[in-house]
Structures are given as C-alpha cells and as structure tokens.
Design a protein around this motif. Structure first.
Motif, PDB file in Angstrom:
ATOM      1  N   ASN A 252       0.826  -1.207   0.000  1.00 48.38           N
ATOM      2  CA  ASN A 252       0.000   0.000   0.000  1.00 48.38           C
ATOM      3  C   ASN A 252       0.860   1.256   0.000  1.00 48.38           C
ATOM      4  OD1 ASN A 252      -2.311  -1.541   0.024  1.00 48.38           O
ATOM      5  ND2 ASN A 252      -2.598  -1.426   2.249  1.00 48.38           N
ATOM      6  N   ALA A 253       1.906   1.250   0.839  1.00 45.76           N
ATOM      7  CA  ALA A 253       2.796   2.413   0.898  1.00 45.76           C
ATOM      8  C   ALA A 253       3.531   2.612  -0.424  1.00 45.76           C
ATOM      9  CB  ALA A 253       3.793   2.237   2.041  1.00 45.76           C
ATOM     10  N   SER A 254       3.926   1.501  -1.067  1.00 44.61           N
ATOM     11  CA  SER A 254       4.631   1.588  -2.349  1.00 44.61           C
ATOM     12  C   SER A 254       3.742   2.185  -3.431  1.00 44.61           C
ATOM     13  CB  SER A 254       5.107   0.195  -2.793  1.00 44.61           C
ATOM     14  OG  SER A 254       6.038  -0.322  -1.873  1.00 44.61           O
ATOM     15  N   LEU A 255       2.454   1.832  -3.398  1.00 46.41           N
ATOM     16  CA  LEU A 255       1.503   2.375  -4.379  1.00 46.41           C
ATOM     17  C   LEU A 255       1.219   3.848  -4.105  1.00 46.41           C
ATOM     18  CD1 LEU A 255      -1.027  -0.603  -4.562  1.00 46.41           C
ATOM     19  CD2 LEU A 255       0.541   0.140  -6.370  1.00 46.41           C
ATOM     20  N   LYS A 256       1.150   4.182  -2.826  1.00 38.72           N
ATOM     21  CA  LYS A 256       0.838   5.559  -2.448  1.00 38.72           C
ATOM     22  C   LYS A 256       2.012   6.498  -2.701  1.00 38.72           C
ATOM     23  CE  LYS A 256      -1.322   8.075   1.391  1.00 38.72           C
ATOM     24  NZ  LYS A 256      -1.775   7.989   2.804  1.00 38.72           N
ATOM     25  N   TYR A 257       3.227   5.968  -2.487  1.00 37.79           N
ATOM     26  CA  TYR A 257       4.425   6.796  -2.662  1.00 37.79           C
ATOM     27  C   TYR A 257       5.385   6.088  -3.614  1.00 37.79           C
ATOM     28  CZ  TYR A 257       2.351   8.663   1.583  1.00 37.79           C
ATOM     29  OH  TYR A 257       1.462   9.172   2.491  1.00 37.79           O
ATOM     30  N   PRO A 258       5.050   6.059  -4.897  1.00 38.41           N
ATOM     31  CA  PRO A 258       5.856   5.282  -5.863  1.00 38.41           C
ATOM     32  C   PRO A 258       7.278   5.798  -6.041  1.00 38.41           C
ATOM     33  CG  PRO A 258       4.227   6.642  -6.993  1.00 38.41           C
ATOM     34  CD  PRO A 258       3.909   6.723  -5.540  1.00 38.41           C
ATOM     35  N   ASP A 259       7.531   7.043  -5.664  1.00 41.87           N
ATOM     36  CA  ASP A 259       8.868   7.613  -5.840  1.00 41.87           C
ATOM     37  C   ASP A 259       9.777   7.376  -4.632  1.00 41.87           C
ATOM     38  OD1 ASP A 259       8.159   8.577  -8.343  1.00 41.87           O
ATOM     39  OD2 ASP A 259       7.398  10.473  -7.514  1.00 41.87           O
ATOM     40  N   ASN A 260       9.261   6.735  -3.600  1.00 43.12           N
ATOM     41  CA  ASN A 260      10.061   6.457  -2.401  1.00 43.12           C
ATOM     42  C   ASN A 260      10.497   4.989  -2.429  1.00 43.12           C
ATOM     43  OD1 ASN A 260      11.121   6.006   0.174  1.00 43.12           O
ATOM     44  ND2 ASN A 260       9.743   7.478   1.128  1.00 43.12           N
ATOM     45  N   PRO A 261      11.778   4.722  -2.732  1.00 44.11           N
ATOM     46  CA  PRO A 261      12.222   3.319  -2.875  1.00 44.11           C
ATOM     47  C   PRO A 261      12.323   2.554  -1.563  1.00 44.11           C
ATOM     48  CG  PRO A 261      14.087   4.809  -3.082  1.00 44.11           C
ATOM     49  CD  PRO A 261      12.866   5.677  -2.977  1.00 44.11           C
ATOM     50  N   LYS A 262      12.276   3.262  -0.426  1.00 43.03           N
ATOM     51  CA  LYS A 262      12.436   2.584   0.868  1.00 43.03           C
ATOM     52  C   LYS A 262      11.376   1.502   1.060  1.00 43.03           C
ATOM     53  CE  LYS A 262      14.334   6.597   3.340  1.00 43.03           C
ATOM     54  NZ  LYS A 262      14.059   7.570   4.416  1.00 43.03           N
ATOM     55  N   PHE A 263      10.141   1.807   0.650  1.00 42.47           N
ATOM     56  CA  PHE A 263       9.052   0.852   0.864  1.00 42.47           C
ATOM     57  C   PHE A 263       9.246  -0.399   0.010  1.00 42.47           C
ATOM     58  CE2 PHE A 263       7.028   5.092   1.570  1.00 42.47           C
ATOM     59  CZ  PHE A 263       6.947   4.984   2.944  1.00 42.47           C
ATOM     60  N   LYS A 264       9.662  -0.198  -1.233  1.00 39.58           N
ATOM     61  CA  LYS A 264       9.872  -1.360  -2.115  1.00 39.58           C
ATOM     62  C   LYS A 264      11.022  -2.227  -1.605  1.00 39.58           C
ATOM     63  CE  LYS A 264       8.016   0.301  -6.547  1.00 39.58           C
ATOM     64  NZ  LYS A 264       7.625   1.676  -6.208  1.00 39.58           N
ATOM     65  N   LYS A 265      12.076  -1.581  -1.096  1.00 38.14           N
ATOM     66  CA  LYS A 265      13.230  -2.362  -0.608  1.00 38.14           C
ATOM     67  C   LYS A 265      12.846  -3.205   0.594  1.00 38.14           C
ATOM     68  CE  LYS A 265      16.993   0.347  -2.471  1.00 38.14           C
ATOM     69  NZ  LYS A 265      18.328   0.915  -2.270  1.00 38.14           N
ATOM     70  N   MET A 266      12.058  -2.609   1.497  1.00 38.33           N
ATOM     71  CA  MET A 266      11.636  -3.389   2.649  1.00 38.33           C
ATOM     72  C   MET A 266      10.631  -4.457   2.243  1.00 38.33           C
ATOM     73  SD  MET A 266      10.250  -2.199   6.360  1.00 38.33           S
ATOM     74  CE  MET A 266       9.904  -3.463   7.586  1.00 38.33           C
ATOM     75  N   LEU A 267       9.777  -4.147   1.257  1.00 44.01           N
ATOM     76  CA  LEU A 267       8.838  -5.147   0.753  1.00 44.01           C
ATOM     77  C   LEU A 267       9.583  -6.358   0.222  1.00 44.01           C
ATOM     78  CD1 LEU A 267       6.064  -6.153  -0.172  1.00 44.01           C
ATOM     79  CD2 LEU A 267       6.331  -4.754  -2.242  1.00 44.01           C
ATOM     80  N   ALA A 268      10.661  -6.124  -0.517  1.00 43.86           N
ATOM     81  CA  ALA A 268      11.447  -7.240  -1.051  1.00 43.86           C
ATOM     82  C   ALA A 268      12.018  -8.097   0.080  1.00 43.86           C
ATOM     83  CB  ALA A 268      12.576  -6.698  -1.924  1.00 43.86           C
ATOM     84  N   GLN A 269      12.475  -7.443   1.160  1.00 43.73           N
ATOM     85  CA  GLN A 269      13.015  -8.195   2.297  1.00 43.73           C
ATOM     86  C   GLN A 269      11.938  -9.045   2.967  1.00 43.73           C
ATOM     87  OE1 GLN A 269      14.827  -5.233   4.801  1.00 43.73           O
ATOM     88  NE2 GLN A 269      16.184  -4.514   3.180  1.00 43.73           N
ATOM     89  N   VAL A 270      10.736  -8.484   3.092  1.00 47.77           N
ATOM     90  CA  VAL A 270       9.626  -9.232   3.702  1.00 47.77           C
ATOM     91  C   VAL A 270       9.235 -10.410   2.816  1.00 47.77           C
ATOM     92  CG1 VAL A 270       7.179  -9.093   4.331  1.00 47.77           C
ATOM     93  CG2 VAL A 270       8.749  -7.280   5.031  1.00 47.77           C
ATOM     94  N   LEU A 271       9.226 -10.206   1.517  1.00 51.61           N
ATOM     95  CA  LEU A 271       8.907 -11.299   0.589  1.00 51.61           C
ATOM     96  C   LEU A 271       9.933 -12.425   0.706  1.00 51.61           C
ATOM     97  CD1 LEU A 271       7.868  -9.159  -2.505  1.00 51.61           C
ATOM     98  CD2 LEU A 271       6.351 -10.647  -1.174  1.00 51.61           C
TER      99      LEU A 271
END
Length: 583
Positions: A252-271
């Motif tokens: 949700n955070a990645s979709l809301k803030y697509p220009d902030n890579p922090k959320f995607k990086k943590m998402l990858a770690q959780v996956l």
C-alpha cells in the motif's frame, strides 16, 4: 528490538551543537581547551572586557587551562565554573559543563547547565544537555519541562532532538521511565507525531507489541505520509512474524508513494522472509530499472537468483558489479560460491582470493580452506591456515576451531582434543571451543569429558540449542539415560521447533526408546527439511527395522550416489545391506 536500533541517531557529542565540535568533545584535552580570550573585540567590547575580567578571574582561567592540560579535570572544571559565575560569560559555563559531563559528575553538570541557561536561555545545546541530565537522573518533572522547552524553542528540530537524546540514552536501563516521560509529554503536546513514534519504539523495546502498534498508528494519524513511521509499522508486523500484514502495509505504501524506494526495498526483504523469492526478484528488478545506480538492489537481485538456482543469471549480475569498487569484494565472494557449487575448486579459490577487504574477506578465506580440506588437500589448507592469525588477529577463536576441524577431518581426534585443551587454557569459557572439544571427546569415546564440557556451557547458557541437542543426542545414542536425554531435547525443540537436526535427535531417541512410529514421524520431518547423510542413515535404519526394507534401500542408494564415502551411510550399508546379502 533494542531501543532505537532501527534508525540512525546522533551520538552524544552532537548534542553540543555548534558550541562544541566533534573533535573538541572527542578527547579530554580538547574538552578543556582554553576559551579564546585574545579574540579581537570592538572598542565597546574591549572596554567591557577590561572592566569585567579582573586579575582574579584571569588567574582562575589560567589555572583551569593548566589543570586541563595536566589531566586535572576536576580543578579545570571548578576554575571555569567559578570564572563563569563572576564574569557572566556563557562560553566559560559551557566549558565547565562539558568537563563535568566528561567526568560523569551529574551534580556539577546540573549546576553548570543551570547557570549556562540563565546566562543564555535560548541556547539549544544547553537545553539538550539539561534534558539529557534530567532523563538520566530519572527526574520526571524536569525531563518533561526541558523537553517542552526544546519543543517551544525549536519545533522544526524537535524530532531530531528526540532521536539524539534517545541515542545518547541507549545504554541506560530506564526504558520504562523514558516511556512515562513521553506519556506526560504527549498529554501536553498531543499534536506531536514524533512523541508517539518514540513511544512506539519504547513499547516495542518493552515487548508490548499491541501498545507499540497503537502508538505508531497514532503517529500516522497525525502525519500520514511519514516514511519512518510507515516503515516502523511494517517492521513491527515483521517482528511479530505477521509477514502477510507487513507485506500489505508495504504494498500500500509503495503504491501511495511510488517515488520512495524505501518501501519497495523493505517489501522485497519481507517477501524473502516469506520465501516468495520470485516476487522479491521482481521488486528488485523494478528498483534497478528505475535507478540504474541502485547497485544494492542489483546485488540483492543476484542473491535472489542464487536462491532460485539461477546461477547463470546471478553470475552475470555479480560480474557486472565487479567494476563497482563498493561491491567488488562481495561480488567476488558469491562468484566463488557459484564456482564451488559447480565443483570448480581452483576457480572458486581464485574468486575467494580476490576478496581483499570488508566483512567478506575472512569468510572467503575460511571457505577456501574448507574447500581444500573437503578435497583432502590438507597441506594446501594448512598453508593457507597459517596466514590467517596475522591477517585476522580478532578472529582467533574461529581460526582455532577451523584448525581443530582440519585435524578432525584427518581423524586426528587426539591431536584436535589436545590443541583445543591448550587453547581453552587461554579462553577457558569460550563456548565454541568447549563445544568443539566436547565433539572431539565424543569421537574419542570419552563420554565423561564430552558431558562435562557441554554441562559447563549449559551452566552459563541454559538455552544454548547446540549444546542441548548434542548432549541429548549423545545420551540417547550411547547410554540408556533416556529420560535425561528427553529433557534436553524437548528444551531444544521448544527453542527451535523446526530445526532439522533436533528433530533428527528426538526421532533417534524415540527409536532407542522403542517407539518406532514416533521415530519415523520425527525422522521423516527432519529429512524433508534437511536431507543430510546422518539423518538419511537414521531414517533408513528405522524404516528397515519397521519392515520397510525397500524404502530404506532406495533412500540409502540415493544418498550414496551423492556421498559414496560418507561414514554414516557406509555404517548402515555394512550393518544391514551386507548382512542381508549374506543370507
């Protein structure tokens, strides 16, 4: 989760702000450096200086300076403090406060800071030190007052100030008190998201997951787009092993803030934690496509490919990263691991030898030696081993363990035992050395020494899973003390319920106790998780004696194809298969 470990905080010396540089605060001599009395002044200031600094004050300052240079910090502090009282100069008061803090004299620190604030009420550094001192002394009223004053003076920097103070207090054992201070502060300032954020971290440190989640939700209501708070909310879910919730929050955070890579990086770690490697790889691919200089994501993508056995793709990525100085060593390390996996010993060694710096250097050196030992090239392994103590003096215990393992692989158990005994005279309570010597004693057939070493470990570290498992298994395998063995193994299973080697030990215990069905259940679980040779031999034996001989034969035949010289598999073969063929 230790207090504020998740986010970088500024250490205590930075609390001094502009008033004192890092270099000044770093050493005692710098801390008592004399105040510049010769700085050029205007005519009016010259006149004021001449009338305000009398000979007695000058003498105090000279005495303080000389005392500081000689390391007599108590004399220096008293000199600066007394001079500051007489001439109303906050520079002198600051110096006295710095020395008092360095001396860890709480009373004198409070006296100096109190005077400093009277002389310069808007000085943020003085206010921060006053707040820190109150928090350390667990003076709740003063803590709240000083923090409120800081918020009023510098609302824009208040969040940073809280992190600075928290960082300085990390080693203090007063988390509950700090939380209570923040509670009172939140009542006075209910619109400050940073207060609830800090409370969430403190509650997590106090192991109160529900409270931590409520506080971070409160922070996010006040500041919905705060990236640190969104990440902490996801981290709390991860620490609670609720990976599904963490994944949802981060998507949700990645979709809301697509220009902030922090959320995607943590998402990858959780996956990755959820073993969703394909999806994690897709996230890293997106990150790298959006930013071709994001070498961290590129490297992580290479690791994901390795996990998925796509060695060729991983190799391509690591080779591309060799041109990046910051990623060269870790890339060479994993290129070596790929060559090791392919069975290319010399290529693997060549890659490991190119790891010349950083945390991977020692691991590369150890892996190279282990590979040579596995290939029975003991002379080459020994030659490399000799160079390690000089290169890595802080890694002495691990080097000792590796040498002992080299002796063990050559079946020189007595030599390994004597060597470990000699090293234990230098490091008498070193857990790994005791554990290794216990294994050597076991291989020598000396159950008494093995048990004594393991009991010594457990006396200090009762939750040491390796020692619990080793002792439980040995008692099950070599004695009839099954009740004791079960006590140790059940304790180990409670600590690590899914650990294959513990499931194997407990299954073997059940077999020794005559409960073949329970033994089969545990041993099959262990083998499914980790198809190692010893587990295979245990499972095959129980299958055999349970009348499932064909299953046992297939299992052993498969294992022998990959490891024809394994002692556990050969023991089973000689004990059952050859005996069977003789009839």
């Amino acid at each position: 989760m230790p207090i504020f470990r998740l986010f970088p905080v500024i250490v205590l010396v930075l609390l001094y702000g502009c008033a004192t540089t890092n270099e000044q605060a770093a050493t005692p001599g710098a801390a008592v450096k004399a105040v510049e009395l010769t700085k050029p002044l205007g005519k009016k200031q010259q006149k004021e200086s001449k009338t305000s600094i009398d000979p007695d004050v000058l003498f105090m300052l000279m005495t303080a300076e000389i005392a500081g240079q000689r390391g007599q910090y108590d004399v220096a502090m008293e000199g600066y403090l007394e001079a500051a009282k007489r001439v109303h100069d906050p520079r002198l008061t600051e110096r006295a406060a710095m020395i008092a803090m360095y001396m860890k004299d709480g009373n004198k620190t409070n006296e100096a800071v109190s005077l400093w604030l009277k002389q310069d009420p808007n000085n943020l550094s003085a206010r921060k030190i006053a707040a820190l001192s109150a928090l350390k002394a667990e003076n709740k009223q003063q803590s709240v007052e000083q923090l409120s004053a800081l918020l009023k003076q510098d609302p824009a920097g208040f969040e940073k100030t809280l992190f600075e103070l928290a960082g300085a207090l990390q080693k203090e054992d007063n988390v509950a008190f700090i939380y209570a201070v923040m509670d009172d502060l939140a009542v006075k300032h209910p619109d400050q998201a940073s207060i609830f954020f800090i409370q969430s971290l403190l509650a997590s440190d106090l192991k109160n997951k529900d409270l931590a989640e409520r506080k971070i939700e409160r922070a996010l209501k006040l500041q919905p787009d705060w990236d640190k708070a969104l990440i902490l909310q996801a981290q709390l879910a991860v620490y609670g092993e609720d990976f599904k919730r963490a994944e949802t929050l981060l998507r949700n955070a990645s979709l809301k803030y697509p220009d902030n890579p922090k959320f995607k990086k943590m998402l990858a770690q959780v996956l990755i934690k959820s073993a969703k490697y394909e999806e994690a790889g897709e996230v890293y691919e997106t990150l790298f496509a959006n930013d071709p200089k994001d070498f961290e994501s590129q490297f992580s993508l290479g690791l994901v490919h390795l996990q998925l056995d796509r060695d060729g793709k991983a190799e391509d990525i690591f080779k591309q990263l060799l041109v990046q100085a910051d990623w060269r060593n870790q890339s060479n390390f994993y290129l070596g691991k790929i060559e090791e996996k392919r069975g290319n010993l010399e290529n693997a060694l060549s890659a490991f030898d190119k790891v010349t710096d950083g945390p991977f250097q020692f691991e590369a050196a150890l892996t190279g030696i282990s590979l040579l030992a596995k290939d029975k090239q003991y002379d080459r392994a020994e030659q490399r081993l000799k160079a390690l103590p000089g290169k890595f003096p802080k890694q002495k215990p691990r080097i000792v363990l590796l040498r002992a393992e080299l002796y063990s692989q050559q079946k020189q158990y007595e030599k390994a035992y004597s060597y470990l005994t000699e090293e234990l005279s230098v490091y008498p309570d070193q857990e790994e050395l005791l554990y290794s010597r216990a294994l050597m004693a076991d291989r020598m057939g000396n159950l008494g020494i093995m048990e004594a070493d393991l009991q010594k470990i457990l006396a200090k570290h009762p939750d040491n899973v390796e020692a619990l498992n080793a002792l439980g298994y040995s008692l099950a395998d070599k004695t009839t003390r099954y009740a004791e063995a079960e006590t140790y193994l059940l304790h180990a299973l409670r600590l690590k319920p899914g650990e294959a080697v513990i499931l194997d030990s407990y299954g073997w215990l059940k077999y020794r106790m005559g409960n073949r069905q329970a033994a089969l259940d545990y041993l099959q679980k262990a083998y499914d998780k980790q198809p190692e040779n010893e587990i295979a031999a245990h499972l095959a034996e129980v299958l055999w004696v349970s009348g499932k001989k064909e299953e046992a034969k297939k299992l052993i035949a498969k294992a022998l194809q990959d490891a024809p010289d394994d002692s556990f598999l050969l023991h089973f073969k000689h004990k059952f298969l050859q005996l069977n063929s003789a009839h």
